[in-house]
Motif scaffolding. Structure first.
Motif, PDB file in Angstrom:
ATOM      1  N   ASP A 109      55.343  45.306  31.070  1.00 46.03           N
ATOM      2  CA  ASP A 109      56.506  46.060  31.526  1.00 46.03           C
ATOM      3  C   ASP A 109      56.472  47.515  31.058  1.00 46.03           C
ATOM      4  O   ASP A 109      55.701  47.915  30.190  1.00 46.03           O
ATOM      5  CB  ASP A 109      57.809  45.365  31.159  1.00 46.03           C
ATOM      6  CG  ASP A 109      58.055  44.139  32.033  1.00 46.03           C
ATOM      7  OD1 ASP A 109      57.546  44.117  33.166  1.00 46.03           O
ATOM      8  OD2 ASP A 109      58.750  43.214  31.582  1.00 46.03           O
ATOM      9  N   ALA A 110      57.341  48.306  31.669  1.00 46.84           N
ATOM     10  CA  ALA A 110      57.204  49.759  31.606  1.00 46.84           C
ATOM     11  C   ALA A 110      57.411  50.323  30.207  1.00 46.84           C
ATOM     12  O   ALA A 110      56.714  51.255  29.805  1.00 46.84           O
ATOM     13  CB  ALA A 110      58.188  50.402  32.582  1.00 46.84           C
ATOM     14  N   ALA A 127      48.259  47.524  32.383  1.00 43.07           N
ATOM     15  CA  ALA A 127      49.704  47.362  32.531  1.00 43.07           C
ATOM     16  C   ALA A 127      50.011  46.166  33.411  1.00 43.07           C
ATOM     17  O   ALA A 127      49.485  46.066  34.527  1.00 43.07           O
ATOM     18  CB  ALA A 127      50.303  48.619  33.147  1.00 43.07           C
ATOM     19  N   LEU A 129      53.185  44.744  35.183  1.00 36.54           N
ATOM     20  CA  LEU A 129      54.548  45.160  35.510  1.00 36.54           C
ATOM     21  C   LEU A 129      55.251  44.025  36.228  1.00 36.54           C
ATOM     22  O   LEU A 129      54.921  43.691  37.360  1.00 36.54           O
ATOM     23  CB  LEU A 129      54.500  46.422  36.375  1.00 36.54           C
ATOM     24  CG  LEU A 129      53.755  47.594  35.713  1.00 36.54           C
ATOM     25  CD1 LEU A 129      53.475  48.689  36.721  1.00 36.54           C
ATOM     26  CD2 LEU A 129      54.554  48.128  34.525  1.00 36.54           C
ATOM     27  N   PHE A 133      59.994  48.839  38.691  1.00 35.44           N
ATOM     28  CA  PHE A 133      60.941  49.502  37.797  1.00 35.44           C
ATOM     29  C   PHE A 133      61.735  50.628  38.455  1.00 35.44           C
ATOM     30  O   PHE A 133      62.938  50.762  38.177  1.00 35.44           O
ATOM     31  CB  PHE A 133      60.225  49.969  36.529  1.00 35.44           C
ATOM     32  CG  PHE A 133      60.010  48.837  35.567  1.00 35.44           C
ATOM     33  CD1 PHE A 133      60.945  48.535  34.595  1.00 35.44           C
ATOM     34  CD2 PHE A 133      58.899  48.010  35.676  1.00 35.44           C
ATOM     35  CE1 PHE A 133      60.780  47.457  33.748  1.00 35.44           C
ATOM     36  CE2 PHE A 133      58.724  46.934  34.838  1.00 35.44           C
ATOM     37  CZ  PHE A 133      59.663  46.653  33.870  1.00 35.44           C
ATOM     38  N   ILE A 155      57.054  55.122  34.648  1.00 30.41           N
ATOM     39  CA  ILE A 155      55.945  54.776  35.543  1.00 30.41           C
ATOM     40  C   ILE A 155      55.058  55.990  35.798  1.00 30.41           C
ATOM     41  O   ILE A 155      53.817  55.914  35.688  1.00 30.41           O
ATOM     42  CB  ILE A 155      56.479  54.195  36.859  1.00 30.41           C
ATOM     43  CG1 ILE A 155      57.227  52.880  36.601  1.00 30.41           C
ATOM     44  CG2 ILE A 155      55.346  53.986  37.866  1.00 30.41           C
ATOM     45  CD1 ILE A 155      56.403  51.795  35.950  1.00 30.41           C
ATOM     46  N   ALA A 159      52.313  54.641  33.379  1.00 30.29           N
ATOM     47  CA  ALA A 159      51.594  53.629  34.156  1.00 30.29           C
ATOM     48  C   ALA A 159      50.489  54.238  35.000  1.00 30.29           C
ATOM     49  O   ALA A 159      49.441  53.613  35.216  1.00 30.29           O
ATOM     50  CB  ALA A 159      52.578  52.862  35.044  1.00 30.29           C
ATOM     51  N   SER A 165      46.144  47.912  36.412  1.00 33.45           N
ATOM     52  CA  SER A 165      47.504  47.368  36.413  1.00 33.45           C
ATOM     53  C   SER A 165      47.591  46.189  37.372  1.00 33.45           C
ATOM     54  O   SER A 165      46.794  46.048  38.308  1.00 33.45           O
ATOM     55  CB  SER A 165      48.519  48.439  36.827  1.00 33.45           C
ATOM     56  OG  SER A 165      48.209  48.961  38.113  1.00 33.45           O
ATOM     57  N   THR A 167      50.868  43.484  39.149  1.00 32.69           N
ATOM     58  CA  THR A 167      52.286  43.193  39.295  1.00 32.69           C
ATOM     59  C   THR A 167      52.431  41.841  39.984  1.00 32.69           C
ATOM     60  O   THR A 167      51.445  41.130  40.182  1.00 32.69           O
ATOM     61  CB  THR A 167      53.009  44.326  40.048  1.00 32.69           C
ATOM     62  OG1 THR A 167      54.420  44.100  39.981  1.00 32.69           O
ATOM     63  CG2 THR A 167      52.567  44.421  41.497  1.00 32.69           C
ATOM     64  N   TYR A 176      54.246  50.370  44.319  1.00 40.38           N
ATOM     65  CA  TYR A 176      53.677  51.095  43.184  1.00 40.38           C
ATOM     66  C   TYR A 176      52.582  52.070  43.629  1.00 40.38           C
ATOM     67  O   TYR A 176      52.308  53.060  42.944  1.00 40.38           O
ATOM     68  CB  TYR A 176      53.128  50.119  42.148  1.00 40.38           C
ATOM     69  CG  TYR A 176      54.162  49.687  41.134  1.00 40.38           C
ATOM     70  CD1 TYR A 176      54.907  50.629  40.426  1.00 40.38           C
ATOM     71  CD2 TYR A 176      54.384  48.338  40.860  1.00 40.38           C
ATOM     72  CE1 TYR A 176      55.857  50.238  39.497  1.00 40.38           C
ATOM     73  CE2 TYR A 176      55.332  47.937  39.921  1.00 40.38           C
ATOM     74  CZ  TYR A 176      56.069  48.900  39.249  1.00 40.38           C
ATOM     75  OH  TYR A 176      57.012  48.527  38.323  1.00 40.38           O
TER      76      TYR A 176
END
Length: 385
Positions: A109-110, A127, A129, A133, A155, A159, A165, A167, A176
């Motif tokens: 998470d951020a 990351a 996520l 966010f 972000i 990020a 990353s 999600t 994103y």
């Protein structure tokens, strides 16, 4: 806990308790046999194979009159860098991990990202996520809009710099992309359960589990079940958070009659077994926020591993999988009338067909098929050293 100096070291960082977070526990379990894993979060150690560094959310050091004044000015003028550097959990992370070296970090998470970068460097951070966010729900106030800008700043500031990353779904990954991330996807899939569907009886037993938030549309589902011409019932396993929302739903269940039953919550370890005795899992989630509109939650995959049919609203991620795999019904809208129409068309035979589809696709939709994306990301970081 056995440490091997020959193995790369991995930090898994979260500002929620890892030992009760199904998603992050999957990271720990997948990586602990291959790496020397250290976890850092509030709560207890999630696994005996790892070193755990506990964070204390109550450890908020007094800032004094002038410190509080500067904090107020920083918030008002949106000096987000100052605000972030003075978040107590961020300060604890940096203090407790000072001088430690990790070959790779999974930052969950951020708000963990800046701390992870300061500990290991952006090139060693992956990351994960769990939500979109910039689209988190906020109050439509000056303070709420400032909070949204803060989440967006996290972000864009952090990020976009990390090595890789992931999600929770394809649609959130696309969103994103607008912020410079090329995010992979690890869904919130449940571990594979070697099970078979139960035959559907004359009464079709629906079930829902989770938090009782009013904006999740549970009252509409309950009213539709009570009004349905089909022989259906609904059991809800609801947490006590928030308690006022749960009380509201308990009172509504009593008002609507014996088709609706509210139960005590069930632990994640017991949940699939509890769900397996039902016929259809239902989650018609109104798009009250961008994250709700894009949701692909744990409970969806819990329904699959319990070998249930599924009813969802026209939420893009959930509806896509239900339609593609033949797992159940997508309602035309999120309102009571649309749910009622879906329920009225249920028969034991159609539900047995949905359960058979869950059986067919359970392995492909399991956690084991997903967590390798995290393993690949960590492997790419550690092998580039």
């Amino acid at each position: 806990m056995v440490r091997s100096s020959a193995r790369p070291t991995v930090l898994i960082l979260s500002y929620d308790a890892i030992d009760i977070d199904p998603r992050v526990i999957k990271q720990v379990r997948r990586l602990a046999d291959e790496y020397d894993v250290t976890t850092c979060s509030p709560g207890s150690s999630p696994d005996p194979r790892v070193e755990h560094i506990a964070l204390d959310p109550e450890d908020v050091r007094p800032r004094g009159r002038w410190g509080n004044l500067i904090d107020d000015i920083a918030r008002e003028r949106e000096w987000f860098g100052w605000t972030y550097d003075h978040v107590p959990l961020v300060q604890q992370t940096r203090r407790l991990l000072r001088g430690r070296r990790f070959d790779a970090v999974i930052a969950n998470d951020a708000e963990t990202l800046g701390a992870a970068i300061s500990v290991a460097g952006a090139e060693r951070v992956h990351a994960d996520l769990h939500e979109f966010f910039p689209g988190l729900p906020v109050d439509d106030t000056k303070l709420g809009q400032r909070q949204r800008r803060y989440w967006t700043w996290l972000i864009t500031r952090f990020a976009s710099r990390v090595r890789s990353s992931t999600t929770v779904g394809r649609e959130i990954a696309k969103r994103y992309g607008e912020y410079g991330l090329d995010a992979g996807v690890v869904t919130n899939a449940s571990p594979f359960r070697d099970s078979t569907p139960t035959p559907t009886g004359s009464t079709i037993r629906l079930v829902h589990s989770g938090n009782p938030f009013r904006e999740r549309g549970l009252a509409e589902i309950m009213r539709a079940v009570a009004a349905s011409s089909a022989d259906v019932s609904l059991d809800l396993y609801l947490t006590y958070n928030p308690p006022t929302d749960r009380q509201h739903l308990v009172a509504l269940a009593e008002q609507l009659g014996p088709r609706i039953t509210v139960h005590e919550p069930v632990s994640q370890a017991e949940l699939i077994d509890a769900l397996h005795g039902y016929d259809v899992g239902i989650h018609v989630l109104p798009p009250t926020s961008e994250n709700n509109a894009l949701a692909l939650p744990n409970k969806f995959f819990d329904f699959v591993q319990a070998r249930l049919g599924i009813i969802v609203g026209p939420s893009i991620e959930m509806a896509g999988i239900v339609t593609e795999r033949g797992l159940g019904i997508v309602t035309t809208d999120f309102d009571e009338a649309s749910i009622l129409a879906a329920l009225n068309g249920l028969t034991p035979g159609t539900v047995d067909g949905f359960k058979a589809a869950a059986q067919t696709h359970a392995e492909a939709l399991s956690a084991e098929a997903q967590v390798e994306n995290w393993a690949a990301a960590v492997r790419a970081i550690t092998r580039s050293e």
